[in-house]
Design an enzyme around this catalytic site. Structure first.
Site, PDB file in Angstrom:
ATOM      1  N   GLU A  13      -7.368   1.808 -13.373  1.00  0.00           N
ATOM      2  CA  GLU A  13      -6.809   2.989 -12.709  1.00  0.00           C
ATOM      3  C   GLU A  13      -5.593   3.516 -13.459  1.00  0.00           C
ATOM      4  O   GLU A  13      -5.475   4.726 -13.722  1.00  0.00           O
ATOM      5  CB  GLU A  13      -6.437   2.646 -11.264  1.00  0.00           C
ATOM      6  CG  GLU A  13      -7.638   2.502 -10.345  1.00  0.00           C
ATOM      7  CD  GLU A  13      -7.269   2.068  -8.948  1.00  0.00           C
ATOM      8  OE1 GLU A  13      -8.075   2.299  -8.031  1.00  0.00           O
ATOM      9  OE2 GLU A  13      -6.179   1.483  -8.753  1.00  0.00           O
TER      10      GLU A  13
ATOM     11  N   TYR B  78      -9.361  -3.426 -11.463  1.00  0.00           N
ATOM     12  CA  TYR B  78      -9.242  -2.042 -10.996  1.00  0.00           C
ATOM     13  C   TYR B  78      -7.844  -1.491 -11.201  1.00  0.00           C
ATOM     14  O   TYR B  78      -7.672  -0.307 -11.520  1.00  0.00           O
ATOM     15  CB  TYR B  78      -9.708  -1.903  -9.551  1.00  0.00           C
ATOM     16  CG  TYR B  78      -8.760  -2.452  -8.504  1.00  0.00           C
ATOM     17  CD1 TYR B  78      -7.805  -1.638  -7.908  1.00  0.00           C
ATOM     18  CD2 TYR B  78      -8.828  -3.776  -8.092  1.00  0.00           C
ATOM     19  CE1 TYR B  78      -6.941  -2.131  -6.945  1.00  0.00           C
ATOM     20  CE2 TYR B  78      -7.972  -4.274  -7.139  1.00  0.00           C
ATOM     21  CZ  TYR B  78      -7.031  -3.449  -6.565  1.00  0.00           C
ATOM     22  OH  TYR B  78      -6.169  -3.953  -5.618  1.00  0.00           O
TER      23      TYR B  78
ATOM     24  N   GLU C 149     -26.591  15.062  -3.285  1.00  0.00           N
ATOM     25  CA  GLU C 149     -27.967  15.253  -2.826  1.00  0.00           C
ATOM     26  C   GLU C 149     -28.935  14.311  -3.533  1.00  0.00           C
ATOM     27  O   GLU C 149     -30.014  14.000  -3.017  1.00  0.00           O
ATOM     28  CB  GLU C 149     -28.412  16.699  -3.017  1.00  0.00           C
ATOM     29  CG  GLU C 149     -28.542  17.150  -4.463  1.00  0.00           C
ATOM     30  CD  GLU C 149     -28.948  18.616  -4.569  1.00  0.00           C
ATOM     31  OE1 GLU C 149     -30.091  18.926  -4.172  1.00  0.00           O
ATOM     32  OE2 GLU C 149     -28.137  19.427  -5.031  1.00  0.00           O
TER      33      GLU C 149
ATOM     34  N   CYS D 196       0.817  -1.215   0.000  1.00  0.00           N
ATOM     35  CA  CYS D 196       0.000   0.000   0.000  1.00  0.00           C
ATOM     36  C   CYS D 196       0.849   1.264   0.000  1.00  0.00           C
ATOM     37  O   CYS D 196       0.672   2.151  -0.828  1.00  0.00           O
ATOM     38  CB  CYS D 196      -0.937   0.011   1.205  1.00  0.00           C
ATOM     39  SG  CYS D 196      -1.959   1.494   1.276  1.00  0.00           S
TER      40      CYS D 196
ATOM     41  N   CYS E  78      -1.400   1.781  -3.037  1.00  0.00           N
ATOM     42  CA  CYS E  78      -2.390   2.839  -2.837  1.00  0.00           C
ATOM     43  C   CYS E  78      -1.807   4.243  -2.799  1.00  0.00           C
ATOM     44  O   CYS E  78      -2.307   5.149  -3.471  1.00  0.00           O
ATOM     45  CB  CYS E  78      -3.147   2.617  -1.519  1.00  0.00           C
ATOM     46  SG  CYS E  78      -3.428   0.912  -1.069  1.00  0.00           S
TER      47      CYS E  78
ATOM     48  N   LYS F 252       0.047   5.416  -6.064  1.00  0.00           N
ATOM     49  CA  LYS F 252      -0.988   5.442  -7.108  1.00  0.00           C
ATOM     50  C   LYS F 252      -1.880   6.661  -6.955  1.00  0.00           C
ATOM     51  O   LYS F 252      -2.170   7.361  -7.926  1.00  0.00           O
ATOM     52  CB  LYS F 252      -1.843   4.168  -7.012  1.00  0.00           C
ATOM     53  CG  LYS F 252      -3.059   4.172  -7.921  1.00  0.00           C
ATOM     54  CD  LYS F 252      -4.018   3.059  -7.547  1.00  0.00           C
ATOM     55  CE  LYS F 252      -4.727   3.357  -6.240  1.00  0.00           C
ATOM     56  NZ  LYS F 252      -5.640   2.262  -5.839  1.00  0.00           N
TER      57      LYS F 252
ATOM     58  N   HIS G 120     -27.602  21.267  -0.869  1.00  0.00           N
ATOM     59  CA  HIS G 120     -27.723  21.803  -2.227  1.00  0.00           C
ATOM     60  C   HIS G 120     -26.815  23.013  -2.413  1.00  0.00           C
ATOM     61  O   HIS G 120     -26.674  23.821  -1.492  1.00  0.00           O
ATOM     62  CB  HIS G 120     -29.185  22.207  -2.481  1.00  0.00           C
ATOM     63  CG  HIS G 120     -29.441  22.728  -3.857  1.00  0.00           C
ATOM     64  ND1 HIS G 120     -29.505  21.902  -4.952  1.00  0.00           N
ATOM     65  CD2 HIS G 120     -29.631  23.993  -4.300  1.00  0.00           C
ATOM     66  CE1 HIS G 120     -29.742  22.637  -6.023  1.00  0.00           C
ATOM     67  NE2 HIS G 120     -29.819  23.913  -5.647  1.00  0.00           N
TER      68      HIS G 120
END
Length: 451
Positions: free
Chosen positions: A181, A177, A439, A42, A47, A50, A434
């Site tokens: 990615e 993934y 939302e 990681c 992670c 990356k 908002h």
């Protein structure tokens, strides 16, 4: 029997380091061995670097948007050398942090490869041997190369952060993934990206509607995505690497990146010889308390091939300490884990996909896809997706899927509600913020379909 340590951890990644530190805080004597760099996949080759590359690759689009919003912006081009130097300096800093955390927790560390001699004995490549009442294996995984003629000519994800210079063109083989990615990252950095995947759609196992939108957005951004394409062979060529597919396509690329899966790092540890059971993919088989077939030996993280995510490995390490050192048997909870894929746009997901849910019970699908305000004002056609999968019977939200910029940030919050068992009506009772993209998660009143 007297042991050298109460706990010996093999592997200095996120899970192993956390388990070692927390165990030491209980007063246990703890040692840890790591043959490579502290921080593991990681921090050093996954992670963290990356995500920094994700940030770097997003600036071209942000600068285009800035011009659309009235700013005068002049981009001078991407300096890979400058970025890479700063990236590696940051990884060095983080490795130092990990070493410091262990030292401050009074964990003995050994920079060596560790193997198991028996149920209580660890042998190091330095020649030293130590005994421990408990042994925790946290060696993680590694990128594997496919059984493909010429696969040795390609790079894998561990290599992607060490380019001397960025290639002009690259072929990415795979549809998971990691493949997606880095297709987005390298495309954003100006590399001509082609992606071959043998399946009918990328990101297998994720919600069909979500992965379909990501594929469309990747193609729209310039990634040459070819589905149903299986590579037959890779051969060196004067201009790079010549790649042939089973469908007759033949092209030359500067680099070939193999992103076809990862494998638990268990080879050569001496596991099976002492009775630790391994699964079909080489993973260590454990029970709900992360205990192996040898009672004194436990395993956590990617080496067990359960849910291969850094926060999961950390939680498994914490549960191990609760069980073994605090007398509080704690099974690992692998249900409803939020996760994110850092494509462009990102995918944030928690719970069941529509396809998975409708196999189990009748469901209602609440979904909307639209151009968000910022992108619409900038004149871009990019769309986002907000989707809830709801049980007809219990009204619980079984799954939430977001395809949007910053979806990883959004799904962390939505994950709390889904984990708590929130119903669709409880989502509806929550007042909207908002104007935001998110939302929509609390304003979708009518299902788009039932299944």
């Amino acid at each position: 029997m007297t042991f050298d340590y109460d706990l010996f951890v093999i592997g200095g990644g996120s899970g192993g380091v956390r388990a070692a530190r927390v165990a030491a805080e209980t007063g246990a004597s703890v040692a840890l061995a790591e043959e490579d760099r502290y921080g593991g996949t990681c921090v050093i080759r996954g992670c963290v670097p990356k995500k920094l590359m994700v940030y770097a690759s997003g600036y071209p689009t942000e600068m285009e948007d800035a011009r659309a919003f009235g700013w005068t912006v002049h981009a001078g081009g991407f300096d890979w050398d400058a970025f890479r130097g700063k990236l590696h300096a940051e990884l060095d800093r983080l490795e130092g942090v990990y070493r410091g955390l262990l030292a401050n927790s009074r964990v003995a560390t050994y920079d060596a490869r560790a193997t198991l001699k028996d149920a209580h004995t660890v042998a190091l490549s330095s020649g030293a041997e130590f005994t421990a009442k408990h042994i925790l294996i946290a060696t993680g995984g590694y990128p594997m190369r496919p059984d493909l003629p010429g696969a040795e000519h390609g790079i894998v994800s561990d290599d992607i952060f060490h380019f001397d210079m960025l290639p002009k063109s690259i072929l990415i083989i795979g549809g998971g993934y990691i493949a997606c990615e880095f297709a987005c990252i390298l495309n954003g950095l100006g590399v001509q990206v082609t992606q071959y995947y043998r399946g009918a759609q990328i990101l297998r196992g994720f919600d069909d509607e979500a992965r379909g939108l990501i594929a469309e957005e990747m193609i729209g951004a310039g990634v040459d995505l070819k589905l149903g394409s299986t590579v037959r062979e890779v051969t060196p060529d004067d201009a790079g690497y010549r790649v042939k597919t089973t469908t007759g396509i033949e092209k030359v690329f500067d680099q070939v990146f193999l992103a076809t899966g990862r494998k638990p790092k268990t080879e050569g540890l001496g596991l099976e010889e002492i009775g630790v059971e391994l699964g079909r993919n080489g993973e260590i088989v454990v029970n709900e308390y992360s205990q192996t077939a040898v009672p004194s030996i436990y395993a956590i993280g990617d080496v067990t091939d359960r849910v291969n995510l850094t926060p999961v490995a950390i939680r498994e390490g914490m549960a191990f300490v609760e069980t073994v050192f605090k007398g509080n048997p704690t099974p690992v909870d692998h249900e409803l884990i939020p996760s994110a894929i850092f494509t462009q746009p990102e995918l944030g997901t928690v719970g069941m996909s529509e396809e998975e849910a409708r196999e189990k019970e009748p469901v209602e699908i609440y979904c909307t896809s639209f151009k968000p305000m910022q992108q619409a004002f900038a004149g871009r056609a990019n769309r986002v997706l907000m989707k809830l999968v709801v049980s007809k019977e219990s009204r619980r939200v079984l799954g939430c899927h977001i395809v949007a910029p910053q979806a990883g940030e959004l799904i962390q919050m939505a994950g709390i509600a889904v984990k708590m068992g929130a119903t669709k009506e409880e989502f509806d009772r929550t007042c909207a913020v908002h104007p935001t993209m998110s939302e929509e998660l609390v304003t979708m009143k009518t299902p788009v379909r039932s299944a």
